[in-house]
Design an enzyme around this catalytic site. Structure first.
Site, PDB file in Angstrom:
ATOM      1  N   HIS A 127       0.880  -1.228   0.024  1.00 46.36           N
ATOM      2  CA  HIS A 127      -0.110   0.130   0.103  1.00 46.36           C
ATOM      3  C   HIS A 127       0.895   1.356  -0.053  1.00 46.36           C
ATOM      4  O   HIS A 127       0.473   2.168   0.835  1.00 46.36           O
ATOM      5  CB  HIS A 127      -1.100  -0.148   1.146  1.00 46.36           C
ATOM      6  CG  HIS A 127      -2.114  -1.033   1.298  1.00 46.36           C
ATOM      7  ND1 HIS A 127      -2.669  -1.665  -0.240  1.00 46.36           N
ATOM      8  CD2 HIS A 127      -2.832  -1.887   2.080  1.00 46.36           C
ATOM      9  CE1 HIS A 127      -3.499  -2.258   0.203  1.00 46.36           C
ATOM     10  NE2 HIS A 127      -3.528  -2.669   1.542  1.00 46.36           N
ATOM     11  N   HIS A 201      -9.667   1.723   0.502  1.00 48.45           N
ATOM     12  CA  HIS A 201      -9.834   0.723   1.483  1.00 48.45           C
ATOM     13  C   HIS A 201     -10.729   0.445   2.516  1.00 48.45           C
ATOM     14  O   HIS A 201     -10.385   0.362   3.545  1.00 48.45           O
ATOM     15  CB  HIS A 201      -8.049   0.830   1.996  1.00 48.45           C
ATOM     16  CG  HIS A 201      -7.781  -0.818   2.356  1.00 48.45           C
ATOM     17  ND1 HIS A 201      -8.535  -1.710   3.429  1.00 48.45           N
ATOM     18  CD2 HIS A 201      -6.511  -1.550   2.345  1.00 48.45           C
ATOM     19  CE1 HIS A 201      -7.695  -2.742   3.439  1.00 48.45           C
ATOM     20  NE2 HIS A 201      -6.637  -2.713   2.743  1.00 48.45           N
ATOM     21  N   ASP A 273      -8.272 -13.144   0.759  1.00 49.32           N
ATOM     22  CA  ASP A 273      -7.626 -11.901   0.333  1.00 49.32           C
ATOM     23  C   ASP A 273      -7.068 -12.118  -0.796  1.00 49.32           C
ATOM     24  O   ASP A 273      -5.673 -12.305  -1.070  1.00 49.32           O
ATOM     25  CB  ASP A 273      -6.490 -11.959   1.598  1.00 49.32           C
ATOM     26  CG  ASP A 273      -5.848 -10.573   1.861  1.00 49.32           C
ATOM     27  OD1 ASP A 273      -5.903  -9.713   0.695  1.00 49.32           O
ATOM     28  OD2 ASP A 273      -4.803 -10.438   2.683  1.00 49.32           O
ATOM     29  N   GLU A 338     -11.681  -3.836  -2.968  1.00 50.50           N
ATOM     30  CA  GLU A 338     -10.840  -2.903  -3.413  1.00 50.50           C
ATOM     31  C   GLU A 338     -10.571  -2.955  -4.845  1.00 50.50           C
ATOM     32  O   GLU A 338      -9.999  -3.977  -5.294  1.00 50.50           O
ATOM     33  CB  GLU A 338      -9.501  -2.898  -2.487  1.00 50.50           C
ATOM     34  CG  GLU A 338      -9.470  -2.631  -1.203  1.00 50.50           C
ATOM     35  CD  GLU A 338      -8.296  -3.357  -0.350  1.00 50.50           C
ATOM     36  OE1 GLU A 338      -7.137  -3.143  -0.599  1.00 50.50           O
ATOM     37  OE2 GLU A 338      -8.475  -4.776   0.283  1.00 50.50           O
TER      38      GLU A 338
END
Ligand code: GLA
Length: 374
Positions: A127, A201, A273, A338
């Protein structure tokens, strides 16, 4: 006669109150450790839906959405006070960049130069590094038009910031439409070739933040394929079919139905994820996902122009964060959707390109649309 006049004035006032409800209200939110003031912008649409956004990290701080009976709840995790965002914060509501998600070994090569990034997630870069866009103070202005509330955030990222080449000019516009959509428009330009991946996010729980886990939410993800990951959550480079795996959300499936399945990808992700390869239906905005919370009837649809969707089920939340009203945010108490380019694309030439060149404009749009079902 007087009665009629009073009635007309009364109705007029009610109408005025209704139409005046839509707008943007700015207030002070706090100060960064360096003493920079940070504000909170509350956008309200004509239906009374409300989103609060701070120019610190462009974060969605709260999002109040009606259920099937018209009762509003805040459906995003976060903190009541600005200081919460300076502590233990897993990117709540944040704009993430310059590169959303991971770059393997914090390294990539562009035009023959190797660039080195902070390795802030094991050996990988996550990120945008140590001080990504989520921790920057953005310039904000009211960008409302035709009674539709909007704010525009702008950030100038210096050449070499967090190891990335090129001076990057980024603007992000948040609009709260009359159709109960939170629309996010991204725009970026650079003065040198660089790589870029921008996302938001937000952590959603459509029952309301702090209302238990999200395992009974029903998800549909319009993706035939996903990008399998290794043990450090870096894509292997393969585009694998979701068919016959716990990642098959092509028809509506409870998030919890297969989240603990005996499956290598589920084990590596500690749940979901993963980046889903969205089925594009032509250009422009297309449907990426739909998620329903059965008890409240709240529905969220995600539309995007981006090729990927990171579906993350809050597997790293562990109850150590106390959020709004002191509520404990436990494991899987929220999910993120996202929209993005694929993780580690700078090192995966087979993935859609994330290179931005001078003279070109990067644009993308994502819409989180809220409705209810019975
Ligand atoms: C992303 C990643 C997750 C995790 C969170 C932040 O969604 O895919 O692995 O790092 O951010 O906690």
């Amino acid at each position: 006669m007087i009665l009629r006049l009073l009635c007309t004035v009364g109705l007029g006032l009610i109408f005025l109150a209704m139409t005046q409800a839509a707008g943007v209200k700015k207030s002070a939110f706090g100060k960064t450790k360096a003493g920079e003031p940070v504000d909170l912008y509350v956008l309200t649409n004509a239906n009374g839906m409300e989103v609060a956004i701070t120019n610190y990290g462009g974060r969605v701080v709260s999002l109040k959405v009606p259920d099937r009976t018209g009762k509003f709840a805040d459906v995003v995790l976060g903190f009541d006070n600005f200081d919460g965002y300076l502590g233990n914060d897993p990117y709540f509501g944040a704009l993430v960049g310059r590169y959303a998600n991971r770059i393997a070994n914090g390294r990539f090569t562009l035009d023959g130069h190797e660039y080195h990034l902070a390795q802030n997630d094991g050996k990988n870069s996550l990120h945008g590094g140590l001080k990504g866009f989520d921790k920057r103070v953005w310039r904000a202005k009211d960008a409302s038009a035709n009674g539709v509330p909007a704010i525009q955030l702008a950030y100038l990222s210096a050449d070499g910031e967090e190891g990335y080449p090129g001076t990057l000019t980024v603007t992000v516009t948040y609009t709260l439409t009359a159709k109960n959509e939170l629309r996010i428009d991204y725009l970026a330009t650079t003065d040198k070739p660089t790589v870029l991946n921008l996302s938001n996010h937000s952590y959603f729980n459509l029952a309301g933040e702090g209302h238990g886990d999200i395992l009974s939410h029903l998800a549909t993800i319009y993706a035939d394929r996903f990008t399998p990951v290794d043990a450090t959550l870096i894509p292997t480079g393969e585009l694998a079919s979701v068919a016959g795996t716990p990642l098959d959300f092509r028809t509506e499936t409870a998030v919890g139905a297969h989240i603990n399945a005996d499956n290598e990808q589920i084990e590596l992700g500690r749940g979901y994820d993963h980046n889903f390869v969205l089925n594009r239906t032509g250009g422009g905005l297309y449907m990426a996902a739909r998620i329903v919370e059965p008890s409240s009837g709240r529905v969220m649809e995600v539309l995007t122009t981006q090729p990927g969707l990171q579906f993350y089920t809050g597997n790293f939340l562990d109850g150590t964060i106390h959020g709004k009203g002191g509520k404990v945010y436990g494991r899987r108490s929220a999910f993120c959707m996202e929209t993005q380019h694929f993780p580690d694309s700078p090192n995966k030439p087979q993935f859609p390109s994330v290179v931005l060149n001078p003279g070109r404009r990067f644009t993308s749009t994502t819409v989180y649309r809220f409705a209810t079902s019975n």
